[in-house]
Write an enzyme that holds these catalytic residues in place. Structure first.
Site, PDB file in Angstrom:
ATOM      1  N   SER A   1      41.562  39.277  37.097  1.00  0.00           N
ATOM      2  CA  SER A   1      42.723  38.866  37.845  1.00  0.00           C
ATOM      3  C   SER A   1      42.657  37.365  38.142  1.00  0.00           C
ATOM      4  CB  SER A   1      43.141  39.650  38.895  1.00  0.00           C
ATOM      5  OG  SER A   1      42.115  39.757  39.830  1.00  0.00           O
TER       6      SER A   1
ATOM      7  N   HIS B   1      45.752  44.363  34.603  1.00  0.00           N
ATOM      8  CA  HIS B   1      46.413  43.161  34.098  1.00  0.00           C
ATOM      9  C   HIS B   1      46.372  42.964  32.644  1.00  0.00           C
ATOM     10  CE1 HIS B   1      46.532  41.094  37.960  1.00  0.00           C
ATOM     11  NE2 HIS B   1      45.621  41.822  38.312  1.00  0.00           N
TER      12      HIS B   1
ATOM     13  N   LYS C   1      52.704  46.357  37.799  1.00  0.00           N
ATOM     14  CA  LYS C   1      52.604  44.879  37.414  1.00  0.00           C
ATOM     15  C   LYS C   1      53.616  45.009  36.079  1.00  0.00           C
ATOM     16  CE  LYS C   1      48.107  43.731  39.113  1.00  0.00           C
ATOM     17  NZ  LYS C   1      48.118  44.605  40.170  1.00  0.00           N
TER      18      LYS C   1
END
Length: 395
Positions: A182, A210, A241
């Site tokens: 990240s 991610h 996300k």
């Protein structure tokens, strides 16, 4: 009230402020998107994990409303008592199909998924071999487990092999890595990791927070990006996300692994079920992403465009293909001043510094989204260039 304790904490907070490491929260008074309202000012947002621009997508919001109408607001229960609805099972099935696994278990958050995966599966005879830059949730999850701990240098396959050799007397071994890291945007070398795991009879676990939704040709994640779908034993990830942006996490893998987690994983057994609205909206997200790669493709274009233009402007950027773009500034105070100056220019970013990143590695972490149009990217590049010259970062 214990005054000496409060005074000690106050003193430590002041030390954080003096060192330029104090983190302030800015208040957003709009929905999440490419443009947001911060401090009563409309700015362009370049620091959200909203990779596919789905956090406020009309179809996602509609699905959430529809699910509230049909399944209610919350369940006031854990899954194994009276907290499992049909939509939870449907979402778990769709996630398994999307990721190419046998089964999936839902959690209230991805932090819980990583916090609850190690202790039920590994014990004192086993070994966990972890990348040194893995997410805090992995680190905390490993701490809850009695297995022996080994760390390998970040994304370093030679050191990983040394740790595999050193742990050779273990009953079971698992290599654990973020799919995408990240802070740096580094993408794990899963193809090489799987090769080493096969050689030394180890499992592979990857955190896809991610990555899921946009890495790989169809957005399945790092395992698709690296060509190792079907070779990963455990996948953890988030719904908070790219996959909608609300909250919720999951662990996916072989059905036996997932069944053991249902029986023994403490965050699953002792936390409320995922809210119905999130489950319903997440189902809609997976349906959208299974029908077209349009959003994933747009994000890829935005990423290449922004990275190329920023490098041409003279900025020091960690190389890669990920929509996380670290603009390296190295000094904490400079990173904070740079972010504050950009906000005045209408660009919302955050400076990252110790302890979030190592000392001397302060940066602005830009995160690109499919919600960004080219005019947004151009405005950000112009503002970065202006501020970079003013602060002496570029010529």
């Amino acid at each position: 009230m214990n005054k000496s304790f409060v005074l000690r904490i106050a003193g430590e907070l002041e030390e954080i402020r003096t060192a330029g490491l104090f983190k302030s929260e800015r208040i957003i008074t709009s929905e999440q998107g490419a443009e947001i309202t911060v401090n009563e000012k409309t700015v362009l947002n370049f620091c959200a994990n909203n990779y596919l621009g789905l956090s406020s997508h009309p179809k996602v919001i509609e699905a959430a409303h529809r699910t509230i109408d049909s399944r209610g607001y919350g369940l006031s229960s854990v899954r194994f008592i009276c907290g499992t609805q049909d939509i939870h099972k449907e979402l778990e099935k769709k996630l398994s199909i999307f990721l190419g696994t046998e089964d999936t278990i839902l959690y209230a958050a991805a932090f819980d998924a990583n916090g609850g995966v190690f202790e039920p599966l590994f014990g004192e005879p086993d070994a966990i071999i972890s990348d040194e830059l893995n997410h805090a949730s992995i680190i905390d999850g490993v701490r809850l487990c009695k297995a022996r701990r080994f760390r390998y240098k970040h994304n370093n396959m030679e050191d990983l092999e040394e740790q595999l050799k050193a742990s050779g007397d273990s009953r079971s071994r698992v290599v654990v890595t973020d799919g995408s890291f990240s802070m740096d945007g580094t993408i794990a070398q899963l193809d090489k990791i799987c090769g080493l795991a096969d050689k030394y009879d180890a499992l592979v676990m990857v955190d896809e927070c991610h990555s899921s939704g946009f890495l790989g040709k169809t957005g399945r994640g790092t395992h698709e990006y690296r060509g190792v779908m079907g070779r990963i034993d455990i996948i953890t990830g988030t719904l908070g996300k790219a996959l909608g942006g609300a909250s919720g996490g999951f662990t996916s893998g072989k059905k036996e692994i997932i069944e053991m987690l249902r029986q023994r994983s403490r965050p699953y057994l002792f936390s409320n079920s995922l809210a119905p609205s999130i489950a319903g909206a997440s189902i809609a997200v997976l349906d959208m992403l299974s029908e077209t790669t349009e959003l994933r493709d747009k994000l890829e274009f935005n990423t290449k465009y922004f990275r190329t233009r920023m490098e041409q402007a003279g900025f020091d950027i960690k190389p890669g293909d990920h929509p996380i773009v670290p603009i390296m500034l190295y000094e904490a105070a400079l990173a904070q001043n740079f972010a504050a100056s950009l906000l005045k220019e209408g660009i919302y970013v955050i400076g990252f510094f110790f302890p979030v990143v190592p000392k001397g590695q302060a940066r602005i972490r830009v995160q690109l989204s499919a919600a960004h149009e080219q005019k947004h990217l151009d405005k950000a590049i112009s503002a970065f260039t202006k501020t970079g010259k003013q602060l002496g970062v570029i010529k």
